[in-house]
Motif scaffolding. Structure first.
Motif, PDB file in Angstrom:
ATOM      1  N   THR A 163       0.782  -1.234   0.000  1.00  0.00           N
ATOM      2  CA  THR A 163       0.000   0.000   0.000  1.00  0.00           C
ATOM      3  C   THR A 163       0.815   1.286   0.000  1.00  0.00           C
ATOM      4  OG1 THR A 163      -0.137  -0.140   2.407  1.00  0.00           O
ATOM      5  CG2 THR A 163      -1.952  -1.115   1.162  1.00  0.00           C
ATOM      6  N   VAL A 164       2.133   1.174  -0.011  1.00  0.00           N
ATOM      7  CA  VAL A 164       3.000   2.349   0.058  1.00  0.00           C
ATOM      8  C   VAL A 164       3.685   2.557  -1.292  1.00  0.00           C
ATOM      9  CG1 VAL A 164       4.945   3.447   1.238  1.00  0.00           C
ATOM     10  CG2 VAL A 164       3.429   1.892   2.508  1.00  0.00           C
ATOM     11  N   ALA A 179       3.495  -2.235   3.626  1.00  0.00           N
ATOM     12  CA  ALA A 179       3.439  -1.222   4.682  1.00  0.00           C
ATOM     13  C   ALA A 179       4.412  -1.541   5.815  1.00  0.00           C
ATOM     14  CB  ALA A 179       2.014  -1.105   5.211  1.00  0.00           C
ATOM     15  N   LEU A 180       4.466  -2.787   6.240  1.00  0.00           N
ATOM     16  CA  LEU A 180       5.353  -3.143   7.350  1.00  0.00           C
ATOM     17  C   LEU A 180       6.827  -3.042   6.962  1.00  0.00           C
ATOM     18  CD1 LEU A 180       3.404  -6.063   9.067  1.00  0.00           C
ATOM     19  CD2 LEU A 180       3.548  -3.644   9.750  1.00  0.00           C
ATOM     20  N   LEU A 192      11.629   2.731   8.168  1.00  0.00           N
ATOM     21  CA  LEU A 192      11.502   3.976   8.923  1.00  0.00           C
ATOM     22  C   LEU A 192      12.212   3.840  10.272  1.00  0.00           C
ATOM     23  CD1 LEU A 192      10.151   6.813   9.131  1.00  0.00           C
ATOM     24  CD2 LEU A 192       8.187   5.647  10.152  1.00  0.00           C
ATOM     25  N   ASP A 193      11.996   2.726  10.950  1.00  0.00           N
ATOM     26  CA  ASP A 193      12.643   2.475  12.245  1.00  0.00           C
ATOM     27  C   ASP A 193      14.160   2.434  12.136  1.00  0.00           C
ATOM     28  OD1 ASP A 193      10.216   2.374  13.554  1.00  0.00           O
ATOM     29  OD2 ASP A 193      10.116   0.181  13.572  1.00  0.00           O
ATOM     30  N   CYS A 199      -0.538   6.356  -2.058  1.00  0.00           N
ATOM     31  CA  CYS A 199      -0.483   5.446  -0.904  1.00  0.00           C
ATOM     32  C   CYS A 199      -1.903   5.170  -0.429  1.00  0.00           C
ATOM     33  CB  CYS A 199       0.318   6.063   0.245  1.00  0.00           C
ATOM     34  SG  CYS A 199       2.083   6.181  -0.064  1.00  0.00           S
ATOM     35  N   HIS A 200      -2.235   3.909  -0.276  1.00  0.00           N
ATOM     36  CA  HIS A 200      -3.589   3.510   0.102  1.00  0.00           C
ATOM     37  C   HIS A 200      -3.939   3.971   1.513  1.00  0.00           C
ATOM     38  CE1 HIS A 200      -6.942   0.841   1.112  1.00  0.00           C
ATOM     39  NE2 HIS A 200      -7.161   0.829  -0.193  1.00  0.00           N
TER      40      HIS A 200
END
Length: 128
Positions: A48-49, A90-91, A97-98, A110-111
């Motif tokens: 979704t990204v 997404a994950l 990001l982390d 992006c959904h």
């Protein structure tokens, strides 16, 4: 190769609350390989990204178990390079990001389900 079934994807929206825009047609992306980050019950990875690939992210993804660089012709996957756009999980984006490796994203593509995992202000910081 997955086939596109349009019915579950009609009228899907983006994280801004408007109609979902296309992510990329060259290479053709999306779980349904229709150029959009549409999602549905079959998309357990939540692709979704809409992200713009960087060498840092591609290498991070490969090292963490998802090689997006190497072509897989039998599945019609050309392999990605920096500058390509791709609907990523997404994950995976949150993991990047982390680790400060998250690529920039196209908010319009992006959904909206991404908002279940991350707030809009964080997404806007990574907007193209």
């Amino acid at each position: 190769m997955l086939t596109y079934h349009p019915d579950p994807n009609l009228n899907q929206r983006n994280v801004l609350g408007t109609s979902l825009s296309s992510c990329c047609f060259d290479p053709i992306t999306g779980y349904y390989r229709n150029g959009f980050c549409h999602t549905g019950q079959q998309d357990v990875g939540q692709h979704t990204v809409c992200a713009k690939m960087t060498s840092e992210f591609l290498n991070f993804s490969a090292k963490t178990g998802n090689d997006l660089i190497t072509p897989v012709p039998e599945y019609g996957f050309p392999g990605l390079k920096p500058g390509d756009y791709w609907c990523i999980c997404a994950l995976r984006w949150l993991d990047a990001l982390d680790h400060e490796m998250a690529p920039k994203i196209k908010l319009e593509a992006c959904h909206e389900s991404l908002l279940d995992l991350v707030d809009i202000e964080t997404l806007k910081k990574y907007a193209l």
